[in-house]
Design a protein around this motif. Structure first.
Motif, PDB file in Angstrom:
ATOM      1  N   UNK A   1       0.715  -0.817   0.074  1.00 32.51           N
ATOM      2  CA  UNK A   1      -0.024  -0.037  -0.106  1.00 32.51           C
ATOM      3  C   UNK A   1       0.418   1.803  -0.085  1.00 32.51           C
ATOM      4  N   UNK A   2       2.020   1.537   0.638  1.00 27.97           N
ATOM      5  CA  UNK A   2       3.377   1.949   1.154  1.00 27.97           C
ATOM      6  C   UNK A   2       3.344   2.339  -1.141  1.00 27.97           C
ATOM      7  N   UNK A   3       3.673   1.880  -1.763  1.00 33.44           N
ATOM      8  CA  UNK A   3       3.982   1.282  -2.606  1.00 33.44           C
ATOM      9  C   UNK A   3       3.081   1.875  -3.805  1.00 33.44           C
ATOM     10  N   UNK A   4       1.760   1.941  -3.341  1.00 28.06           N
ATOM     11  CA  UNK A   4       1.581   1.997  -4.611  1.00 28.06           C
ATOM     12  C   UNK A   4       0.681   3.748  -4.214  1.00 28.06           C
ATOM     13  N   UNK A   5       0.558   4.094  -2.367  1.00 24.19           N
ATOM     14  CA  UNK A   5       0.637   6.101  -1.989  1.00 24.19           C
ATOM     15  C   UNK A   5       1.561   6.865  -3.522  1.00 24.19           C
ATOM     16  N   UNK A   6       3.228   6.234  -2.909  1.00 28.91           N
ATOM     17  CA  UNK A   6       3.636   6.800  -3.846  1.00 28.91           C
ATOM     18  C   UNK A   6       3.578   7.215  -4.819  1.00 28.91           C
ATOM     19  N   UNK A   7       2.930   5.856  -5.780  1.00 27.70           N
ATOM     20  CA  UNK A   7       2.535   6.222  -6.649  1.00 27.70           C
ATOM     21  C   UNK A   7       1.410   7.332  -7.664  1.00 27.70           C
ATOM     22  N   UNK A   8       0.801   6.716  -6.327  1.00 25.35           N
ATOM     23  CA  UNK A   8      -1.195   7.039  -6.939  1.00 25.35           C
ATOM     24  C   UNK A   8      -1.820   8.152  -6.112  1.00 25.35           C
ATOM     25  N   UNK A   9      -1.036   8.246  -5.058  1.00 27.58           N
ATOM     26  CA  UNK A   9      -1.882   8.764  -3.982  1.00 27.58           C
ATOM     27  C   UNK A   9      -1.752  10.780  -4.722  1.00 27.58           C
ATOM     28  N   UNK A  10      -2.686  11.521  -4.558  1.00 24.71           N
ATOM     29  CA  UNK A  10      -2.637  13.043  -4.147  1.00 24.71           C
ATOM     30  C   UNK A  10      -4.078  13.621  -3.653  1.00 24.71           C
ATOM     31  N   UNK A  11      -4.072  14.700  -4.530  1.00 20.99           N
ATOM     32  CA  UNK A  11      -5.191  15.833  -3.561  1.00 20.99           C
ATOM     33  C   UNK A  11      -6.417  15.238  -3.532  1.00 20.99           C
ATOM     34  N   UNK A  12      -7.078  13.914  -4.379  1.00 16.31           N
ATOM     35  CA  UNK A  12      -8.314  13.519  -4.561  1.00 16.31           C
ATOM     36  C   UNK A  12      -8.838  12.361  -4.175  1.00 16.31           C
ATOM     37  N   UNK A  13      -7.299  11.624  -4.388  1.00 18.69           N
ATOM     38  CA  UNK A  13      -7.235   9.399  -3.625  1.00 18.69           C
ATOM     39  C   UNK A  13      -6.436   9.941  -2.560  1.00 18.69           C
TER      40      UNK A  13
ATOM     41  N   UNK B   1     -14.847  -0.656 -13.075  1.00 17.90           N
ATOM     42  CA  UNK B   1     -15.354   0.518 -13.015  1.00 17.90           C
ATOM     43  C   UNK B   1     -16.206   1.013 -13.545  1.00 17.90           C
ATOM     44  N   UNK B   2     -16.729   1.875 -14.291  1.00 17.57           N
ATOM     45  CA  UNK B   2     -17.671   3.015 -15.105  1.00 17.57           C
ATOM     46  C   UNK B   2     -16.403   4.316 -15.226  1.00 17.57           C
ATOM     47  N   UNK B   3     -16.694   4.716 -14.340  1.00 20.30           N
ATOM     48  CA  UNK B   3     -15.576   5.856 -13.642  1.00 20.30           C
ATOM     49  C   UNK B   3     -13.772   5.855 -13.946  1.00 20.30           C
ATOM     50  N   UNK B   4     -13.919   6.133 -15.324  1.00 17.45           N
ATOM     51  CA  UNK B   4     -12.443   6.023 -15.587  1.00 17.45           C
ATOM     52  C   UNK B   4     -10.907   6.255 -15.016  1.00 17.45           C
ATOM     53  N   UNK B   5     -11.577   7.469 -14.029  1.00 16.95           N
ATOM     54  CA  UNK B   5     -10.603   7.415 -12.589  1.00 16.95           C
ATOM     55  C   UNK B   5     -10.490   6.951 -11.915  1.00 16.95           C
ATOM     56  N   UNK B   6     -11.567   5.654 -11.766  1.00 19.50           N
ATOM     57  CA  UNK B   6     -10.929   4.490 -10.757  1.00 19.50           C
ATOM     58  C   UNK B   6     -10.017   3.035 -11.716  1.00 19.50           C
ATOM     59  N   UNK B   7     -11.043   2.804 -12.582  1.00 20.02           N
ATOM     60  CA  UNK B   7      -9.934   1.684 -13.811  1.00 20.02           C
ATOM     61  C   UNK B   7      -8.762   2.301 -13.937  1.00 20.02           C
ATOM     62  N   UNK B   8      -8.288   3.311 -14.102  1.00 18.33           N
ATOM     63  CA  UNK B   8      -7.148   3.964 -15.240  1.00 18.33           C
ATOM     64  C   UNK B   8      -6.351   3.669 -13.303  1.00 18.33           C
ATOM     65  N   UNK B   9      -6.806   4.110 -11.121  1.00 20.07           N
ATOM     66  CA  UNK B   9      -5.674   4.009 -11.486  1.00 20.07           C
ATOM     67  C   UNK B   9      -5.699   2.065 -11.075  1.00 20.07           C
ATOM     68  N   UNK B  10      -6.458   1.835 -11.309  1.00 17.80           N
ATOM     69  CA  UNK B  10      -6.318  -0.529 -10.901  1.00 17.80           C
ATOM     70  C   UNK B  10      -5.717  -0.124 -11.988  1.00 17.80           C
ATOM     71  N   UNK B  11      -5.410  -0.155 -13.285  1.00 17.45           N
ATOM     72  CA  UNK B  11      -4.464  -0.413 -14.287  1.00 17.45           C
ATOM     73  C   UNK B  11      -2.766   0.054 -13.925  1.00 17.45           C
ATOM     74  N   UNK B  12      -2.729   1.424 -12.996  1.00 15.81           N
ATOM     75  CA  UNK B  12      -1.575   1.686 -13.325  1.00 15.81           C
ATOM     76  C   UNK B  12      -1.282   0.720 -11.594  1.00 15.81           C
ATOM     77  N   UNK B  13      -1.895   0.327 -10.955  1.00 15.87           N
ATOM     78  CA  UNK B  13      -1.401  -0.430  -9.660  1.00 15.87           C
ATOM     79  C   UNK B  13      -0.491  -1.664 -10.342  1.00 15.87           C
ATOM     80  N   UNK B  14      -1.506  -1.987 -11.250  1.00 11.64           N
ATOM     81  CA  UNK B  14      -1.152  -3.888 -11.744  1.00 11.64           C
ATOM     82  C   UNK B  14       0.644  -3.159 -11.741  1.00 11.64           C
TER      83      UNK B  14
END
Length: 400
Positions: free
Chosen positions: A130-142, A180-193
């Motif tokens: 989760x720390x690796x995910x935070x470093x790569x994906x966390x921002x002001x929105x998520x 997810x139909x919400x593109x932001x969530x789908x993109x984050x899932x792909x990036x997490x992989x």
């Protein structure tokens, strides 16, 4: 009078041919429950309101006496309470599982859901991922928060509640139709992989024959919860003993005492004895009137489709939770009432939750009239006792 609920998550099931046409509950060796059933009321209770999703969130709210139609705002917000994440009125909480997807050379949406729990990954390993995910994906929105084992949390600032599919509902299926139909969530899932698939933790897990925790999966969106105080509602001081953030979150929201048990991890090999001892201590030494003991293992074994271990989890519940609790309460000399039940079925055949009614057993230490039945789905159905509104069952426990 003291009051106890022992909740075997997902314990109810269908008849299974390999078990001689019996359910796991009927097949399991449960001498303690068999003994108690002779002096108990048994019956069926419907814990999932019509039209609501058959999750542990709605079901456990009902078992604890909270009408899900009134109090349910989503699963993840309850887990946020447990983790200690403050939520604004404009926040949306999302369950953020770390799952195992197939790794063939195909686009993300063509991958298959292998394991919703990544071989029940440890919290220690998951925290690093989760720390690796935070470093790569966390921002002001998520924002991302570590929970327990594979169960984690994302807070979406000014987000929206959208339909999302639980990963345990699509085991062995290709994920494309369930993204997810919400593109932001789908993109984050792909990036997490991409972040997780070759992380050192996962390479080590792979070398040990364990599933890699190689993707995030979002589900269970909801808004900030508001539960009435359990003590004000029922005039009972309550304690929660569970390894699962969902249950601990419900307890936090209800103002109950949340007891942490070392080694309680929500798996088949959780610290059963520690949970039993914690409940008895809360009742006899800490001025609690009510203890809720939640055991996740039957549900996990149902999701895995593991017949042998689902039976074993029920036998552990009987011998390592119910037996020591009953013996110690009997030794205390205090009168008590004990309710045993699942929250919902998790049938082996389909490996996910259903909304069917579940069997309950309500025992009173003062009962002297002997009955001729055992506690299982078939005999509970044959009893003729049926409770339509699951959230009223706790009143039966308290009122006698």
């Amino acid at each position: 009078m003291k009051y106890i609920i022992v909740l075997g998550d997902g314990m109810a099931d269908d008849q299974i041919e390999m078990l001689g046409g019996k359910t796991p509950l009927a097949y399991a060796k449960t001498p303690m429950m068999d003994q108690l059933s002779k002096y108990s009321e048994i019956g069926m209770v419907h814990t999932i309101p019509e039209g609501m999703s058959p999750g542990s969130d709605t079901a456990n709210l009902a078992v604890m006496g909270y009408n899900p139609r009134k109090y349910y705002t989503g699963r993840s917000p309850l887990e946020a309470l447990s983790i200690g994440v403050p939520m604004k009125d404009t926040d949306i909480a999302l369950r953020c599982n770390i799952v195992t997807l197939s790794e063939e050379d195909v686009p993300y949406e063509q991958r298959t859901m292998i394991d919703h729990s990544a071989s029940e990954i440890s919290t220690e390993e998951a925290r690093i991922l989760i720390e690796a995910v935070k470093k790569g994906l966390e921002n002001e929105e998520f924002s991302f928060y570590t929970g327990t084992s594979y169960r984690h949390l994302t807070i979406w600032d000014h987000g929206k509640v959208i339909p999302l599919t639980p990963p345990h509902d699509i085991l062995t299926k290709k994920i494309g139709a369930y993204l997810p139909t919400e593109e932001k969530l789908k993109v984050m899932m792909e990036k997490s992989f991409e972040i997780l698939k070759n992380h050192p933790i996962n390479l080590e897990r792979e070398s040990k024959g364990l599933h890699k925790a190689n993707s995030l999966w979002f589900w269970g969106a909801g808004t900030k919860p508001a539960l009435d105080s359990f003590e004000s509602k029922f005039q009972k001081k309550g304690a929660m003993i569970s390894a699962v953030d969902l249950l601990k979150g419900i307890a936090v929201g209800a103002g109950m005492k949340v007891i942490k048990v070392e080694g309680a991890d929500g798996t088949l090999h959780t610290n059963y004895e520690g949970k039993a001892n914690a409940a008895v201590k809360a009742l006899l030494q800490e001025d609690c009137d009510f203890a809720y003991i939640h055991v996740e293992a039957p549900d996990e074994m149902g999701h895995q489709g593991n017949i042998k271990n689902k039976v074993l989890s029920i036998e552990y519940l009987d011998q390592r939770i119910i037996k020591p609790v009953v013996e110690k309460m009997n030794q205390s000399g205090l009168p008590y009432r004990l309710l045993v039940l699942p929250d919902h079925p998790t049938p082996i055949a389909i490996r996910t939750h259903t909304a069917g009614s579940v069997p309950y057993m309500l025992y009173s230490s003062a009962e002297t009239i002997k009955k001729d039945w055992d506690y299982n789905e078939k005999e509970a159905e044959n009893s003729g006792n049926y409770i339509e509104e699951g959230y009223t069952l706790i009143e039966r426990l308290f009122e006698g």
